[in-house]
Design an enzyme around this catalytic site. Structure first.
Site, PDB file in Angstrom:
ATOM      1  N   LYS A   1       1.278   4.756  -2.402  1.00 28.59           N
ATOM      2  CA  LYS A   1       1.420   5.936  -2.113  1.00 28.59           C
ATOM      3  C   LYS A   1       2.003   7.064  -2.081  1.00 28.59           C
ATOM      4  O   LYS A   1       2.220   7.934  -2.501  1.00 28.59           O
ATOM      5  CB  LYS A   1       0.590   6.002  -0.636  1.00 28.59           C
ATOM      6  CG  LYS A   1      -1.241   5.138  -0.989  1.00 28.59           C
ATOM      7  CD  LYS A   1      -1.560   6.478  -1.683  1.00 28.59           C
ATOM      8  CE  LYS A   1      -2.933   5.806  -1.195  1.00 28.59           C
ATOM      9  NZ  LYS A   1      -4.236   6.867  -2.021  1.00 28.59           N
ATOM     10  N   TYR A  29       1.031  -0.913  -0.020  1.00 29.28           N
ATOM     11  CA  TYR A  29      -0.375   0.475  -0.443  1.00 29.28           C
ATOM     12  C   TYR A  29       1.187   1.264   0.357  1.00 29.28           C
ATOM     13  O   TYR A  29       0.663   1.980  -0.659  1.00 29.28           O
ATOM     14  CB  TYR A  29      -0.564  -0.002   1.742  1.00 29.28           C
ATOM     15  CG  TYR A  29      -1.818   0.741   1.061  1.00 29.28           C
ATOM     16  CD1 TYR A  29      -2.453   1.227   0.462  1.00 29.28           C
ATOM     17  CD2 TYR A  29      -1.687   1.853   2.451  1.00 29.28           C
ATOM     18  CE1 TYR A  29      -4.319   2.910   0.709  1.00 29.28           C
ATOM     19  CE2 TYR A  29      -2.652   3.495   2.483  1.00 29.28           C
ATOM     20  CZ  TYR A  29      -3.155   3.252   1.685  1.00 29.28           C
ATOM     21  OH  TYR A  29      -4.402   4.358   1.886  1.00 29.28           O
TER      22      TYR A  29
END
Ligand code: ADP
Length: 265
Positions: free
Chosen positions: A155, A151
Site C-alpha cells: 500500500k 500488506y
C-alpha cells in the site's frame, strides 16, 4: 447504448467488499459500471447486474486478463472515463515468518495489479485528454503496522506510484486520485482480524472489536461502513474538481497529516 453515461471500470467487486459498494455508488450517479473480479467471484456480481452495471471477468495479476478486459470494455463502450483500482489481497503476519509466495502474491495483486491497469488505460485517457484514475491504498501504507508489514509495503507502493502518476498524467488532463481508507468493515478487514485472532497476536487489542463495530475499539479506530466510504469516494471522484487524495475514516486524517506533510505535489 447511451453514449453520455460516464464509463467506469472497477476491479475487485466481490460481494462483502468495498468494490461491490463502489459499483452501486458510481451507478447511482448515472455512470455505466463494469464490475470486475476473478472468474470464480463472478457469481458474486450477478445481483449487481442491471441496466447500469455489467459484470466482467478480470484478474489483475494477469497481463492477458487485464488486456482482454480493457479491450472488451473499449469494444463495448468506446472509452473508459474512470478506472477504480480497488482489487486487493491481505497479507498478515510477522515479516520474519511470512511465506514468500504470499508476499509475492500481495505485490502482484495490490501493487503490480494497479500498474497493469494503468498501463492499459492511461495512454488512452491521455490521448483523449480526459479521465480519472482512482488508486485505492490504505492508511497503513503511510503508517506501517507490525504484523501487517507485507500488506503495508504494497500500500506504500500504491501511495508512491499514485503521487508520481498524478504529476506524470496531469499535463494530459488525466486526474489521479489516491484513496486512503482507515479500518473498513469489509472483507480484508475481517480476514485480517480473524487471522490475527487465530494466532492470538495481541498487539491489536481491540482490532476485532473495531471491525465488528463494537464499542470500546481501539488502536485502529472505529471501522467505516464500506457503503459510506464508497458513496463519499464516488461523489468526490465525479466532482468537477476531483481531489488528489481522499483520506477517509476515524483518525486517518491525523495519520496522513503526519506522514505526508507537506502535501506539496
Ligand atoms: P476489501 O476489504 O478491500 O473490500 P475484499 O477482500 O472484500 O477486501 O475485496 C477485495 C476484492 O479483490 C475481492 O472481491 C477479491 O476477489 C478481489 N481480488 C483479489 N485478487 C484479485 C485479482 N487477482 N484480480 C481481481 N480481483 C481480485
Amino acid at each position: 447504448m447511451d453514449g453520455t453515461k460516464r464509463v467506469v471500470l472497477i476491479t475487485g467487486c466481490g460481494k462483502g467488499g468495498i468494490g461491490y459498494e463502489y459499483c452501486k455508488a458510481f451507478a447511482s450517479h448515472g455512470c455505466y459500471v463494469f464490475a470486475s473480479d476473478l472468474p470464480d467471484r463472478l457469481h458474486d456480481l450477478a445481483d449487481l447486474a442491471s441496466e447500469n452495471v455489467e459484470p466482467l471477468e478480470l484478474d489483475v495479476s494477469s497481463d492477458e486478463s487485464v488486456a482482454a478486459a480493457v479491450s472488451e470494455v473499449l469494444a463495448s463502450r468506446g472509452r473508459i472515463d474512470v478506472l477504480v483500482n480497488n482489487a486487493g489481497v491481505g497479507s498478515t503476519g510477522p515479516l520474519a515468518e511470512l511465506n514468500l509466495d504470499e508476499i509475492r502474491r500481495a505485490w502482484e495483486v495490490n501493487a503490480l495489479g494497479q500498474v497493469r491497469l494503468v498501463q492499459e488505460v492511461a495512454p488512452r485517457m491521455a490521448a483523449r485528454r480526459a479521465g480519472r484514475i482512482v488508486n485505492v491504498g490504505s492508511v497503513v501504507g503511510a503508517v506501517a503496522t507490525p504484523w501487517a508489514g507485507s500488506y503495508c509495503a504494497t500500500k506504500a507502493a500504491v501511495d508512491a506510484m499514485s503521487d508520481a502518476l498524478r504529476v506524470e498524467l496531469r499535463p494530459f488532463g488525466v486526474h489521479v486520485i489516491k484513496v486512503v481508507p482507515g479500518a473498513v468493515r469489509s472483507g480484508l478487514g475481517r480476514a485480517n482480524a480473524e487471522r490475527l485472532a487465530a494466532r492470538s497476536w495481541r498487539l491489536y487489542e481491540g482490532f476485532e472489536d473495531a471491525i465488528a463495530g463494537r464499542a470500546g475499539a481501539s488502536q485502529v479506530g472505529r471501522a467505516t461502513e464500506p457503503g459510506v466510504l464508497a458513496r463519499h469516494v464516488a461523489r468526490r471522484v465525479l466532482s468537477p474538481r476531483p481531489p488528489r487524495a481522499i483520506v477517509f475514516g476515524h483518525m486517518t486524517g491525523l495519520f496522513a497529516a503526519l506522514a505526508w506533510s507537506p502535501l506539496w505535489l
